[in-house]
Structures are given as structure tokens and as C-alpha cells.
Design a protein around this motif. Structure first.
Motif, PDB file in Angstrom:
ATOM      1  N   ARG A  25      -4.162 -14.450   0.539  1.00 49.07           N
ATOM      2  CA  ARG A  25      -3.094 -13.496   0.232  1.00 49.07           C
ATOM      3  C   ARG A  25      -1.904 -13.773   1.145  1.00 49.07           C
ATOM      4  NH1 ARG A  25      -5.076  -7.408  -0.080  1.00 49.07           N
ATOM      5  NH2 ARG A  25      -2.867  -7.219  -0.657  1.00 49.07           N
ATOM      6  N   ARG A  26      -0.735 -13.472   0.626  1.00 54.66           N
ATOM      7  CA  ARG A  26       0.503 -13.719   1.369  1.00 54.66           C
ATOM      8  C   ARG A  26       1.469 -12.575   1.134  1.00 54.66           C
ATOM      9  NH1 ARG A  26       5.487 -16.660  -0.251  1.00 54.66           N
ATOM     10  NH2 ARG A  26       6.502 -17.566   1.591  1.00 54.66           N
ATOM     11  N   SER A  27       2.047 -12.080   2.230  1.00 51.23           N
ATOM     12  CA  SER A  27       3.055 -11.024   2.161  1.00 51.23           C
ATOM     13  C   SER A  27       4.296 -11.473   2.911  1.00 51.23           C
ATOM     14  CB  SER A  27       2.531  -9.725   2.784  1.00 51.23           C
ATOM     15  OG  SER A  27       1.371  -9.268   2.121  1.00 51.23           O
ATOM     16  N   VAL A  28       5.459 -11.223   2.319  1.00 51.13           N
ATOM     17  CA  VAL A  28       6.728 -11.467   2.994  1.00 51.13           C
ATOM     18  C   VAL A  28       7.394 -10.112   3.172  1.00 51.13           C
ATOM     19  CG1 VAL A  28       8.948 -12.650   2.942  1.00 51.13           C
ATOM     20  CG2 VAL A  28       6.928 -13.751   1.931  1.00 51.13           C
ATOM     21  N   LEU A  29       7.501  -9.656   4.415  1.00 53.27           N
ATOM     22  CA  LEU A  29       8.065  -8.341   4.690  1.00 53.27           C
ATOM     23  C   LEU A  29       9.587  -8.367   4.554  1.00 53.27           C
ATOM     24  CD1 LEU A  29       5.960  -7.315   7.828  1.00 53.27           C
ATOM     25  CD2 LEU A  29       5.419  -7.057   5.395  1.00 53.27           C
ATOM     26  N   PRO A  30      10.213  -7.218   4.319  1.00 52.36           N
ATOM     27  CA  PRO A  30      11.677  -7.176   4.213  1.00 52.36           C
ATOM     28  C   PRO A  30      12.381  -7.756   5.445  1.00 52.36           C
ATOM     29  CG  PRO A  30      10.724  -5.116   3.449  1.00 52.36           C
ATOM     30  CD  PRO A  30       9.593  -5.904   4.044  1.00 52.36           C
ATOM     31  N   SER A  31      11.738  -7.674   6.608  1.00 52.29           N
ATOM     32  CA  SER A  31      12.322  -8.207   7.843  1.00 52.29           C
ATOM     33  C   SER A  31      12.247  -9.724   7.941  1.00 52.29           C
ATOM     34  CB  SER A  31      11.607  -7.598   9.048  1.00 52.29           C
ATOM     35  OG  SER A  31      10.221  -7.930   9.009  1.00 52.29           O
ATOM     36  N   GLY A  32      11.524 -10.348   7.004  1.00 49.09           N
ATOM     37  CA  GLY A  32      11.378 -11.795   7.021  1.00 49.09           C
ATOM     38  C   GLY A  32      10.079 -12.282   7.620  1.00 49.09           C
ATOM     39  N   VAL A  33       9.283 -11.383   8.211  1.00 47.62           N
ATOM     40  CA  VAL A  33       7.969 -11.765   8.731  1.00 47.62           C
ATOM     41  C   VAL A  33       7.076 -12.169   7.567  1.00 47.62           C
ATOM     42  CG1 VAL A  33       5.898 -10.984   9.943  1.00 47.62           C
ATOM     43  CG2 VAL A  33       8.146 -10.199  10.698  1.00 47.62           C
ATOM     44  N   ARG A  34       6.385 -13.300   7.739  1.00 46.00           N
ATOM     45  CA  ARG A  34       5.462 -13.771   6.708  1.00 46.00           C
ATOM     46  C   ARG A  34       4.030 -13.690   7.231  1.00 46.00           C
ATOM     47  NH1 ARG A  34       8.454 -19.280   6.318  1.00 46.00           N
ATOM     48  NH2 ARG A  34       9.372 -18.415   8.212  1.00 46.00           N
TER      49      ARG A  34
END
Length: 447
Positions: A25-34
Motif C-alpha cells: 500500500r502507498r499513501s501520499v499525504l497532502p504535505s508531500g510525505v510518502r
């Protein structure tokens, strides 16, 4: 999973099964943290890594070695934890923690039991976001790094490797030593390292990867909580930093021959040429080529130099790659009296492979070796965590074991021959450490 999975920087959530029924699974947060995770069935431990796509090649002249210096300093304490507190956090649970600086990235990582993963995330996040770079600790660690450089300088294989990269890459940043030099480490200021830290350790630079016994939702929650607790405002939107693009300045040969005189029992010899980049579609072909040339005990170099002639104990080939270049290298350690013969044999095998290609038997053996080695490596959550990091930072795609094996199995005899024929025409460099003389190697450079 069928084929590779692209990892777009503007994608929010991705979820897919990989070989062995693992869940990625992969998430890209609004702040740019991956944040990427791979849940492995039956695992009881997990490896967690905090990555930033900054390595030794990204340093300015006044900060050579600062990436590696900073790696050391992040273990020396934060506002809420001393260096001892950090060490005790992991020792108390039987965990492991360390870091690695490379030419194009830095990674801080830990391996713990599944129940201790939240602790590992919290400590690494604190180190990553809130290190003090205390003035006294800075000077203490300067001494430690100088001792580390001295230790490396006492290892002739390390010295040969550093000189070899300088010979192949020349003045290109990839040719510089990762750890800096005695001169640069002695001269660098705390302010320069602090600026390097603040400029490159931001939310949109951060990639977090975890593999093993990990639940992605729980990981996401503890990462976000730890970063917010450290004072990061994750509500500020920012795109992840772009992946590295090839440099406009290609590496050019520094010197065809570099010799370092040392009164030691062996000559450490490295011979090689520029290789191919990490995203070059011929990477699988190069892996097969390397396997046949010097990737194991059945390889041509091992059989010819060690088994048939007994001229060396250690002899092999290697093919590191970077965003815009790479290296194909051959190594042997042998008696100085045999250095010329060993170098000639190694170069001869490389040229013979380019002239005649490889056999069907060698191709099948290489495919089997690479497939088996890849499968065995993935028994370790460290390898899986690192695969996630390289996929995100360097490749922009995730390739699982099945797809990797498919690519290797698709390599043909003609492809290996064509790549070898291209590589052998590139500028040849030789680096040697020991009781060695120029006239030993000069004929090879003119032949």
C-alpha cells in the motif's frame, strides 16, 4: 500483480498484491510525505526506513561529506531524547537501528518485533525532524568520522574502490567519496551541515517505507502522529520533491590509470568502464551479463582466475547504477607479482564476452542464479523495505519478484552480446593499490 506498478507522485492512495500474497500500500499525504508498506503473511517483525533522496552527489564544495556527517549526527540527540535514550529505545527491545548514506539517498532504519514498530517510528521521526546538532556533539562526531575515514584508508580494498570511482567518473559528483575526505570533514562547519539539514529534511522530501508485520493504516496513523508531535504542520500542502532527472553533465573519465603505493601483501585491482543508469531498460540484461562474467563461483572470472590458475582468492564483477550513469567493474586481489597476469585475464574475459557473447547454458544458469538469489533475499524484511524505498525514490515503479523474474527470463543471447559489445568500447579505467607499477597495467590500456 501483473507487470510493474507505476508510482505517480500525484497519486493519493494505491493498493495491490505482490508475489507471495504480500500486500503493498502507498499513501501520499497532502504535505508531500510518502508512506509505503508491504505486509508479509506470517511475519513477526518489521523493518522501517525513513528516506530522503539526498546523497553525497548533492553536496556543495563547502559541504563535501556533510550528508554522511549528518547521518551520524541524527543519532546524537533531540530536544526530547539524548543519544543514550535513542540507543536504549532499540536495545531494550532487542531491535536494530542504523543508517546508510549513499551517493543519491540517505536512509535511517530499524528492525523490531511487530509490537515495537510504533516505538521505532516515533524515535526515527524524532531523529529525522528534531535533531539538535549540538555544537559539542558536532565536534565529538567530527573526531569519530575522521577515525572512520582512517579505518577505511587502512583497508586497501576500500581505497581501491574510491580511486576506481574517481578514475571512471572523473570530476562528476558521482566520483566523489561518500564520506568526504579528511580535509573536507576537518573544515566543514556546523552551520553548513545545519543548512544542509534544514534544506533537505522537509515533509515533501520524506519517504517512509516499512515491510514485514505491518498494518498500513496503523503505520499511517503513527507516522502522522509522530511528525505532528515533532512540530511539523502536515496541513500545509506541498507536492513531493520531483524524482532525480539525469544530470546535464555526463561523467567523463578522470584517469585511465590510478595507482596507490602500499607495502602490503596483495595488489587490489579494479578494472572497469561506465555502465548504465538505474532506469535503463537494459538493467535485466546487465544483471545476466554480470552473473556470467563474475557474479558467482561458476562465473568466467572465478573459474578462469581462481579455479583454473589459483591466482586470486577473491575475484568478481559488479554493476552499480545511478540515476544518470553506472559502472561495470571487475575486482581481484592477488600477489603483486601476478597483478599483470590477473588484470590481463580479467580484461580478456570481459572482451571475450563482448566478442563472442554467452552460451545458452550460461544464460539458463544466470537466470536461475538471479531468480533464486532474489527470492532468498526477499525472506528478509530489510530487503523488502529497501526495495520499497528504491522503487519510490529512484525507479518510480514497483517491481515484485514475479515481474523481476519475467524480465530476467526475457533476456536473450543477442541482447547480452549487444550490451557487452557496447560497454567494451567505453573508456577503460584501472585502479590498483599495493606494490604496483605503471608498466604492469599500461599495455592493457593501449591494447
Amino acid at each position: 500483480m501483473n507487470g510493474a506498478v507505476d508510482l505517480p507522485l500525484d497519486a493519493g492512495e494505491q493498493r495491490f498484491e505482490a508475489s507471495g500474497e504480500s500486500l503493498v500500500r502507498r499513501s501520499v499525504l497532502p504535505s508531500g510525505v510518502r508512506i509505503l508498506s508491504e505486509r508479509v503473511p506470517g511475519a513477526r517483525s518489521a523493518t522501517i526506513g525513513f528516506w530522503v533522496a539526498v546523497g553525497s552527489r548533492d553536496e556543495q564544495p563547502v559541504t563535501y561529506g556533510s550528508t554522511h556527517f549528518l547521518e551520524h549526527l541524527l543519532f546524537k540527540g533531540t530536544a526530547s531524547r539524548s543519544a543514550l535514550d535513542i540507543a536504549v529505545s532499540f536495545d531494550a527491545v532487542g531491535g536494530e537501528h542504523n543508517a546508510a548514506t549513499a551517493k543519491e539517498y540517505t536512509c535511517y532504519y530499524a528492525k523490531v518485533q511487530d509490537r515495537d514498530l510504533p516505538m521505532a517510528v516515533e524515535v526515527l521521526a524524532d531523529m529525522f525532524t528534531s535533531s539538535l546538532l549540538d555544537t559539542d556533539e558536532f565536534e565529538t562526531e567530527r573526531g569519530v568520522i575522521l577515525e572512520e575515514l582512517a579505518m577505511a584508508d587502512d583497508d586497501p580494498a576500500d581505497v581501491a574502490s574510491e580511486r576506481f570511482f574517481e578514475a571512471v567518473m572523473g570530476e562528476h559528483p558521482l566520483g566523489r567519496p561518500i564520506g568526504g575526505t579528511v580535509e573536507s570533514i576537518s573544515a566543514v562547519s556546523r552551520e553548513a551541515v545545519w543548512e544542509h539539514y534544514r534544506a533537505n529534511y522537509r515533509a515533501n522530501d520524506l519517504v517512509v517505507t516499512a515491510a514485514g508485520a505491518v498494518d498500513h493504516d496503523e503505520l499511517l496513523a503513527v507516522v502522522e502522529g509522530s511528525l505532528r508531535g515533532a512540530g511539523w504542520d502536515l496541513g500545509v500542502e506541498a507536492a513531493p520533491v520531483p524524482r532525480r532527472t539525469p544530470s546535464l553533465v555526463a561523467p567523463s573519465q578522470g584517469s585511465p590509470l590510478v595507482l596507490v603505493q602500499r607495502p602490503i601483501e596483495q595488489a587490489n585491482i579494479l578494472i572497469g568502464v561506465p555502465g548504465i543508469a538505474s532506469r535503463d531498460p537494459r538493467r535485466a540484461t546487465l544483471s545476466v551479463l554480470n552473473s556470467v562474467l563474475g557474479g558467482g563461483m561458476s562465473s568466467r572470472l572465478f573459474q578462469e582466475v581462481r579455479e583454473k590458475r589459483g591466482l586470486a582468492y577473491s575475484v568478481y564483477s559488479f554493476t552499480p547504477s545511478f540515476s544518470d550513469s553506472g559502472v561495470v567493474g571487475l575486482y581481484a586481489g592477488c600477489s603483486p607479482a601476478k597483478a599483470g597476469q590477473v588484470a590481463e585475464l580479467m580484461l580478456g574475459e570481459f572482451r571475450r564476452l563482448a566478442a563472442d557473447g554467452i552460451s545458452e547454458t550460461e544464460l539458463a544458469r544466470a537466470v536461475g542464479q538471479l531468480g533464486g538469489a532474489s527470492a532468498l533475499a526477499l525472506e528478509d524484511s530489510d530487503t523488502r523495505m529497501s526495495r520499497l524505498g528504491r522503487s519510490e525514490i529512484t525507479l518510480g515503479e514497483f517491481v515484485d519478484l514475479d515481474e523481476a523474474l519475467r524480465r530476467i527470463s526475457a533476456v536473450t543471447l543477442d541482447q547480452v552480446a549487444e550490451l557487452a559489445a557496447e560497454l567494451v568500447t567505453r573508456p577503460l579505467s584501472i585502479a590498483a593499490v599495493g606494490t604496483v607499477e605503471e608498466e604492469t597495467f599500461a599495455p592493457l590500456l593501449s591494447s
